[in-house]
Write a protein that holds these residues in place. Structure first.
Motif, PDB file in Angstrom:
ATOM      1  N   ARG A 363       1.052  -1.299  -0.129  1.00  0.00           N
ATOM      2  CA  ARG A 363      -0.025   0.113  -0.076  1.00  0.00           C
ATOM      3  C   ARG A 363       0.947   1.163  -0.050  1.00  0.00           C
ATOM      4  O   ARG A 363       0.180   2.210  -0.081  1.00  0.00           O
ATOM      5  CB  ARG A 363      -1.036   0.085   1.429  1.00  0.00           C
ATOM      6  N   VAL A 364       2.102   1.143   0.090  1.00  0.00           N
ATOM      7  CA  VAL A 364       2.831   2.110   0.095  1.00  0.00           C
ATOM      8  C   VAL A 364       3.935   2.493  -1.102  1.00  0.00           C
ATOM      9  O   VAL A 364       4.523   1.328  -1.562  1.00  0.00           O
ATOM     10  CB  VAL A 364       4.058   2.146   1.550  1.00  0.00           C
ATOM     11  N   LEU A 414       0.595   6.241   1.394  1.00  0.00           N
ATOM     12  CA  LEU A 414      -0.017   5.121   1.820  1.00  0.00           C
ATOM     13  C   LEU A 414      -1.462   5.225   1.460  1.00  0.00           C
ATOM     14  O   LEU A 414      -2.284   6.136   1.851  1.00  0.00           O
ATOM     15  CB  LEU A 414       0.025   5.116   3.567  1.00  0.00           C
TER      16      LEU A 414
END
Length: 565
Positions: A363-364, A414
């Motif tokens: 997610r980053v 994020l």
């Protein structure tokens, strides 16, 4: 002769009623008539809207334009997306009332909580006000492109009454009574309610908890009773975005609902990543409080993205080991980041987070930076998980190495919530929830999500067909106006204000955010343009047309309690 006629558009009036083809006749700032046949009346200007959808201007209920009006009265990028009214003063932080001896504290709160660049605030905020009423007057005097409905943020209110003690303790009964008196005057001057937060990562000036986090039930009761007495206004509260409600949070929500007798919205209502129904657990615990005129949880229709750099890693406060970092000097942060023990604790904290542990590094991703090497690396748009796998590295170490190589200027993104459709669809279809949460005006050097409304129309109406156009427009306009008590807006109706969005339903969408260097002092921020929005009309004046400002500044600092004839 009329001022403006918008002819031949598909009218979606905000009530949820079926769309129809019609003409809108506008004089000064009001809609004069709406006809289902072509108007033959004369007008100073006609806009041919054939092939366009004509709706009420969108109302964004969760923004942080509290300071931006001082240097950007248009409040960009919101109006490019058809937004004609924004609610400010959310999350318990704001700039009014403002004691002159506490300007640094109010700025520090916005820097730490809402990620606003400190230099821009120090250069741009001119402090032409002290009271909340003077703050609204300053907005009008400076000129606004769109309308602003202001909430009184509880943190500056506590500072006004308690001074430095506001950051240390609860108020005495006498201080709570004084707060209520100041708040009552703010409501009489036009405020739309108040906001607060109990969120643990909301730390303010000098890394201390925001002043409103020290408030006790006596203070909340005093403010809520002001709204009850006046019979208008709403409350916004930020709580921990988990699937459960703590007993303390439930007690506070119940107090606010029952003592105020007014609508209360909390931020936010989301699903645990990878699920579509865990938000129902929190809703179930609050069933007796929930209702359109009582408790209305707030959600959003787009992915919740947080951009951060390691100079101000605010969102990483989700993890326990990062919370002490927020109050550190830059030198102490650097020493901490180099510590193997800190990095190992970070890994353990990720594993303890049930919502993010499975795919946190997926997610980053790296999105921006200062050096040419970092910018080149960001062009791949790869996640940190992918980059670490390609390099045979640990993702925690890789993130810190990228940051140090860019002197902590590297910006990561994020995607914390609303990662996929299964998480979002139940939220936007649930009539108990209020849609908003763009956060426009906050974290401007790291993100811009002002285009949440155009995202809703593109993603969930046109592409996924989850909502009809009529339902989506109602959820972006009339519901917000009704909740906050914004008179004469949110619906297309003769005699009401001519706040309109005109767009091509086949093309409308938000574009990728891009950098601009137009903050006071030339600082960087992210802006988001739109495609397919033909015009934004505010109080009868064409503010934007095909993405270009047309010159007028027709917006107003709205006052609650106005009676629309």
């Amino acid at each position: 002769m009329h001022d403006l006629i918008i002819e031949g558009g598909t009218v979606v009036d905000g009530t949820g009623a079926p769309a129809y083809t019609g003409d809108l006749v506008i004089d000064a700032d009001r809609i004069t008539t709406i006809t289902r046949t072509r108007s033959t009346a004369r007008a100073r200007r006609r806009i041919k809207a054939d092939g366009l959808t004509v709706t009420p201007g969108f109302i964004d209920p969760h923004t942080h334009y509290d300071a931006q009006f001082c240097w950007d009265g248009l409040l960009t990028s919101s109006p490019e997306h058809g937004v004609t009214t924004v609610v400010t003063g959310n999350c318990g932080v704001g700039l009014a009332p403002a004691r002159p001896d506490l300007h640094d504290v109010l700025i520090g709160d916005l820097v730490h909580v809402e990620g606003m660049p400190e230099e821009a605030l120090r250069r741009g905020v001119d402090w032409r006000w002290q009271t909340f009423g003077e703050y609204l007057d300053a907005m009008d005097a400076g000129g606004l492109g769109i309308n602003v409905a202001g909430l009184v943020a509880m943190t500056p209110l506590r500072h006004w009454v308690m001074g430095a003690a506001a950051r240390e303790r609860a108020a005495t009964p006498a201080e709570a009574a004084e707060m209520a008196s100041v708040f009552r005057q703010a409501m009489q001057d036009g405020a739309f309610g108040f906001s607060t937060t109990v969120l643990g990562i909301h730390v303010g000036h000098e890394g201390k908890p925001l002043a409103c986090r020290h408030a006790d039930h006596g203070e909340y009761r005093a403010l809520a009773r002001v709204l009850n007495e006046l019979g208008r206004g709403a409350i916004e509260l930020t709580v921990t975005p988990t699937d459960t409600v703590s007993e303390a949070q439930r007690e506070l929500l119940a107090l606010l609902v029952e003592e105020s007798g007014r609508p209360v919205t909390y931020v936010g209502s989301f699903n645990t990543p990878g699920t579509g129904d865990t938000y129902i657990q929190k809703m179930a615990a609050l069933t007796d409080l929930t209702g359109r005129d009582r408790l209305v949880p707030q959600t959003t229709c787009h992915p919740i993205k947080f951009q951060f750099h390691l100079r101000n890693p605010f969102i990483l406060g989700l993890f326990e080991c990062w919370r002490p970092v927020m109050a550190m000097s830059l030198a102490d942060k650097v020493r901490t980041y180099r510590s193997p023990e800190f990095r190992e604790q970070f890994r353990r904290d990720i594993l303890k987070n049930e919502a993010l542990r499975a795919d946190f590094w997926d997610r980053v991703r790296l999105v921006d930076g200062d050096s040419a090497a970092t910018l080149k690396l960001a062009e791949s748009k790869h996640t940190v998980a992918r980059m670490a796998a390609d390099a045979g590295r640990d993702p925690v170490d890789l993130m810190f190495d990228i940051a140090f190589a860019d002197e902590l200027g590297a910006i990561f993104e994020l995607v914390a919530l609303n990662h996929d459709a299964a998480e979002v669809v139940p939220l936007i279809k649930d009539p108990r929830l209020l849609i908003g949460l763009s956060d426009a005006g906050a974290h401007v050097d790291m993100m811009c999500d002002a285009g949440y409304a155009t995202y809703m129309l593109a993603r969930w109406v046109r592409e996924q067909k989850v909502l009809t156009m009529e339902d989506a427009v109602r959820r972006l306009t009339a519901e917000q106006a009704e909740f906050f008590g914004i008179p004469g807006r949110g619906t297309l109706k003769p005699g009401w204000y001519a706040d309109l969005a005109l767009f091509d339903a086949a093309r409308v969408r938000p574009l990728e955010s891009q950098k601009a260097f137009d903050l006071p002092g030339g600082g960087k921020r992210w802006v988001q343009h739109a495609e397919g929005v033909a015009a934004t009309v505010v109080n009868g004046a064409v503010l934007y047309e095909h993405g270009e400002h047309q010159g007028p500044m027709p917006g107003r600092a709205l006052r609650s309690g106005e009676v629309v004839q």
